[in-house]
Design a protein around this motif. Structure first.
Motif, short mmCIF file in Angstrom:
data_model
loop_
_atom_site.label_atom_id
_atom_site.label_comp_id
_atom_site.label_asym_id
_atom_site.label_seq_id
_atom_site.Cartn_x
_atom_site.Cartn_y
_atom_site.Cartn_z
N LEU A 35 0.87 -1.01 -0.07
CA LEU A 35 0.02 0.06 -0.06
C LEU A 35 1.02 1.21 -0.10
CD1 LEU A 35 -2.80 -1.08 2.50
CD2 LEU A 35 -3.01 -0.63 0.13
N HIS A 36 2.03 1.20 0.70
CA HIS A 36 2.77 2.46 0.73
C HIS A 36 3.35 2.87 -0.72
CE1 HIS A 36 5.82 5.25 2.24
NE2 HIS A 36 6.81 4.44 1.51
N ALA A 37 3.84 1.38 -1.29
CA ALA A 37 4.74 1.60 -2.74
C ALA A 37 3.30 2.13 -3.65
CB ALA A 37 5.20 0.36 -3.20
N ALA A 38 2.18 1.72 -3.40
CA ALA A 38 1.20 2.07 -4.34
C ALA A 38 0.49 3.51 -4.08
CB ALA A 38 0.02 1.06 -4.24
N HIS A 59 -8.75 -0.33 7.43
CA HIS A 59 -9.64 0.58 8.12
C HIS A 59 -9.36 1.98 6.94
CE1 HIS A 59 -11.39 -1.73 11.38
NE2 HIS A 59 -10.03 -2.24 11.43
N GLU A 60 -10.36 2.40 6.70
CA GLU A 60 -10.38 3.50 5.85
C GLU A 60 -9.37 3.59 4.88
OE1 GLU A 60 -10.11 6.82 8.86
OE2 GLU A 60 -11.43 6.04 9.95
N LEU A 61 -9.45 2.70 4.06
CA LEU A 61 -8.37 2.73 2.73
C LEU A 61 -9.05 3.62 1.78
CD1 LEU A 61 -6.32 1.15 1.28
CD2 LEU A 61 -7.87 -0.41 0.29
N ALA A 62 -8.12 4.46 1.32
CA ALA A 62 -8.50 5.51 0.24
C ALA A 62 -8.98 4.89 -0.96
CB ALA A 62 -7.25 6.42 -0.19
N THR A 63 -10.15 5.55 -1.55
CA THR A 63 -10.72 4.81 -2.80
C THR A 63 -10.09 4.99 -4.15
OG1 THR A 63 -11.95 6.90 -3.23
CG2 THR A 63 -13.01 5.08 -1.94
N LYS A 64 -8.94 5.85 -4.05
CA LYS A 64 -8.09 5.77 -5.34
C LYS A 64 -6.77 6.49 -4.70
CE LYS A 64 -9.08 8.98 -8.27
NZ LYS A 64 -7.96 10.26 -7.97
N GLN A 65 -5.90 6.36 -5.74
CA GLN A 65 -4.53 6.98 -5.69
C GLN A 65 -4.74 8.62 -5.74
OE1 GLN A 65 -2.51 5.09 -8.64
NE2 GLN A 65 -1.11 3.92 -7.14
N ALA A 129 -8.66 -1.55 -8.29
CA ALA A 129 -8.04 -2.12 -9.45
C ALA A 129 -6.35 -2.58 -8.61
CB ALA A 129 -7.81 -1.18 -10.38
N ILE A 130 -6.37 -1.85 -7.61
CA ILE A 130 -4.74 -2.04 -7.21
C ILE A 130 -4.82 -3.32 -6.18
CG2 ILE A 130 -2.98 -1.15 -5.55
CD1 ILE A 130 -3.78 1.53 -6.98
N LEU A 131 -5.86 -3.43 -5.40
CA LEU A 131 -6.04 -4.37 -4.22
C LEU A 131 -5.87 -5.92 -4.85
CD1 LEU A 131 -8.91 -3.00 -2.03
CD2 LEU A 131 -6.57 -3.55 -1.44
#
Length: 700
Positions: A35-38, A59-65, A129-131
């Protein structure tokens, strides 16, 4: 930026209990890194685990970069267009690589020239798309010693995957792992809730599983088991606290039982009192290793004929569950009693010939040969540390005899312990018997060292025999590979010497260990030095764990010290010296003196040189000389008695006269006699410190 919670549950066949905590920690670390790299932000990652599931909650994962401003520099202006002003191949190729027309490129002008530039706003990718990519990568990187295949698939994992739950913001995240597509279905407890369970939302996930008799949080189950153990003991034994009755909770066993249960319920079982005639260690081993039971002791630490076990269900008839566990453990305890009774029909000494059948190492012979070497080497060590050589010798000879007993063959972790019991039964002295058990100490980092000097003698002999033998055949540890645990053996040698305050010349003892092999094997002539250096270099690791700098280690390591205890005393003295207000100036002065001597014909030496005080031309020379002579007198008895810290305190008084000397005296005078005399004075100053350590090393 918007954020949602994410839930992933891998539904598996029962996981290996000892692997679960490692898998949970590793999954968390790999997802954090991914997640840090992405560049996907989140508040917290939780990893949960139960026998049939590995769970990840973000918890509270951003929906996009975040959107990114992309800049790429292309060819220089002169290389971008030809003489007619048309784009060159270099520019056209750059535009294609950026997926734009040439007209979309900009010209960047700087003091160093002009270049073509591509600028664009790159929209961030969606978390959906990333997960899947991050999850696949993380699962592939999990530390799985032995992977399984199942069905006709070529997929490999720690256990077969049967279902996959993946929710992002309470909606199913499309995902496929090992041919299983994600959904919102899971399973409850095998017995209490065997059907499919549909998860309504991430917020309800834990509660729904709890209703299905699954506590999915590993730490919650662990805490519950600990509390239940205390509660059930108090319930079964009236006034348990007042009478000091309690279950002994082994932390590793607690972790293992936690990994084995979805819905833990603590219960107490009993066994016949007659089994208490067997050594408690035997009963504990069979109950712990085979049955995963916690034993119960009284106020005196003596074992009671009862145990706590953790059932993985809430039974309607708990008496039957207790009776079943009592019935299962009885044959185990009977086996232990039989082994103990049978073993005592033979003395340890009579077992020695059987050690001929056990290989110590194929190039180094059998365990019987090793035992005979320990017989001699332990006596040598005992003589050097003023212990009973005869008892140490016999303890060394008998130290491995229990390896061929039925009890140790069944429970290898009891090696040494059973040797002590059998030695006492044979009529051996108590201290000798204890040495047979304690010579294995310390078994691991933080473990206690042997309690007596006899035991210490055998422990040192055993480790040094192994070190010299394995190094002698060229099997020294490499990288992380240390199949013979030589690092642990070397650290054990150091700890035993330090904690027993042994004034032991380790170089001499290593030589004695090598001589035990000379009749049958030929080793490198440098082996004694190689093994000595290896053991002493382990001090660096020992001190790093204690927060002692490597500079202090190097300062002492450069001195010819052969006693680990003396080395340790010097290290403590150097560390204390570093905190003194005079230390910085004296360290710098030692470094300066070392550099000056290195450029002259005189070298560093702990031997005092001859100084002619008739050649002094100023008061600063005289003051330094008087200070050095005084310190030589005051520190000599301190060095002899090993009071190195007090000696360095005395030397700290030289700061003022040393500073004034360097301020007022030209060391490298034109007159050779004056120059040599001043150099000799500095050498004598330096020798005072070198008697303890090369404190010039502390300047780095």
């Amino acid at each position: 930026m918007q954020a949602k919670d994410f839930l992933l549950e891998l539904g598996l066949e029962e996981l290996p209990p000892k692997a679960m905590p490692v898998l949970m920690q590793s999954l968390k670390q790999h997802m954090e890194s991914g997640l840090h790299a992405a560049e996907l932000s989140y508040r917290e990652i939780e990893v949960l685990g139960a026998p049939r599931r590995l769970v990840l909650i973000i918890h509270e994962l951003a929906t996009k970069q975040n959107d990114r401003q992309v800049e790429r520099r292309g060819p220089a202006k002169q290389a971008a267009y030809d003489a007619e002003g048309q784009p060159t191949k270099a520019l056209l190729g750059f535009a294609r690589s950026c997926q734009v027309d040439v007209e979309a490129l900009e010209l960047l002008e700087t003091d160093k020239g002009a270049w073509m530039m591509f600028r664009a706003n790159e929209p961030g990718r969606a978390a959906e798309a990333i997960l899947p990519e991050l999850i696949q990568q993380s699962l592939q990187q999990l530390p799985i010693a032995k992977r399984m295949r199942w069905g006709a698939s070529r997929n490999e994992f720690i256990r077969p995957l049967h279902w996959l739950l993946a929710l992002y913001g309470n909606e199913i995240l499309p995902l496929e792992i090992f041919g299983i597509s994600s959904g919102r279905d899971t399973r409850g407890h095998r017995a209490h809730s065997p059907g499919v369970l549909t998860i309504e939302s991430i917020e309800r996930y834990r509660d729904q599983l709890r209703d299905a008799k699954v506590i999915v949080d590993f730490e919650e189950r662990r805490t519950s088991i600990r509390r239940q153990i205390a509660d059930v003991v108090s319930e079964v034994f009236p006034a348990a606290k007042e009478n000091g009755i309690q279950a002994v909770i082994d932390e590793d066993l607690l972790t293992e039982v936690t990994a084995l249960t979805d819905w833990p319920v603590a219960m107490v079982g009993r066994f016949e009192e007659r089994f208490l005639e067997v050594p408690a260690e035997c009963l504990i081993s069979t109950m712990k290793e085979n049955q995963k039971y916690f034993h119960i002791v009284g106020a005196d630490g003596a074992m009671l004929a009862a145990f706590v076990f953790i059932a993985n269900l809430q039974s309607k008839d708990p008496e039957k569950v207790v009776a079943g566990n009592e019935r299962v453990v009885r044959p185990r305890l009977s086996d232990a009693a039989f082994f103990y009774e049978t073993d005592r029909k033979q003395t340890l000494e009579s077992r020695l010939p059987k050690l001929e059948s056990i290989l110590f190492q194929k190039s180094l012979g059998t365990v019987l040969e090793k035992s005979k070497r320990l017989e001699t080497l332990a006596a040598t060590v005992a003589t050097l540390i003023k212990a009973d050589g005869a008892q140490a010798s016999r303890a060394g000879l008998l130290s491995k005899a229990d390896l061929v007993s039925d009890m140790v063959l069944e429970f290898p972790e009891l090696q040494g312990t059973m040797g002590r019991y059998y030695a006492i039964h044979d009529g051996e002295p108590a201290e000798l018997a204890a040495a047979i058990e304690e010579h294995y100490w310390p078994r691991f980092a933080g473990d206690r060292v042997p309690q007596s000097k006899i035991a210490a003698s055998v422990a040192l002999a055993d480790r040094l025999d192994t070190l010299t033998g394995i190094f002698g055949i060229g099997q020294a540890p490499t990288g992380t590979k240390d199949p013979f645990a030589l690092r642990r053996a070397a650290l054990g040698v150091l700890r035993i010497c330090i904690e027993h305050s042994l004034d032991l010349d380790l170089y001499e003892v290593i030589g004695a260990a090598i001589s035990g092999y000379t009749e049958t094997r030929s080793f490198d002539p440098e082996l004694q030095t190689i093994v000595f250096d290896y053991v002493f270099d382990r001090f660096r690791n020992l001190y790093e764990e204690q927060g002692i700098s490597s500079a202090a280690f190097l300062a002492v390591r450069k001195r010819p010290v052969r006693s680990p205890f003396e080395f340790h005393q010097r290290i403590l003295a150097v560390e204390a010296f570093r905190s003194m207000p005079e230390a910085e100036a004296l360290i710098a002065a030692n470094k300066r003196v070392s550099n000056i001597l290195a450029k002259s014909d005189l070298q560093d030496s702990a031997e005092p040189g001859s100084v002619d005080d008739r050649l002094f031309q100023n008061n600063e020379e005289r003051a330094l000389y008087d200070g050095v002579v005084a310190c030589e007198d005051t520190t000599r008895p301190l060095l002899i008695s090993g009071h190195f810290a007090e000696a360095l305190k005395e030397l700290a008084q030289l700061k003022t006269v040393t500073d004034k000397f360097f301020d007022e005296v030209m060391v490298m005078a034109e007159d050779p006699a004056l120059r040599d005399n001043r150099l000799m004075l500095l050498r004598r100053l330096r020798a005072l410190f070198l008697n303890i350590a090369d404190i010039a090393e502390l300047s780095s």
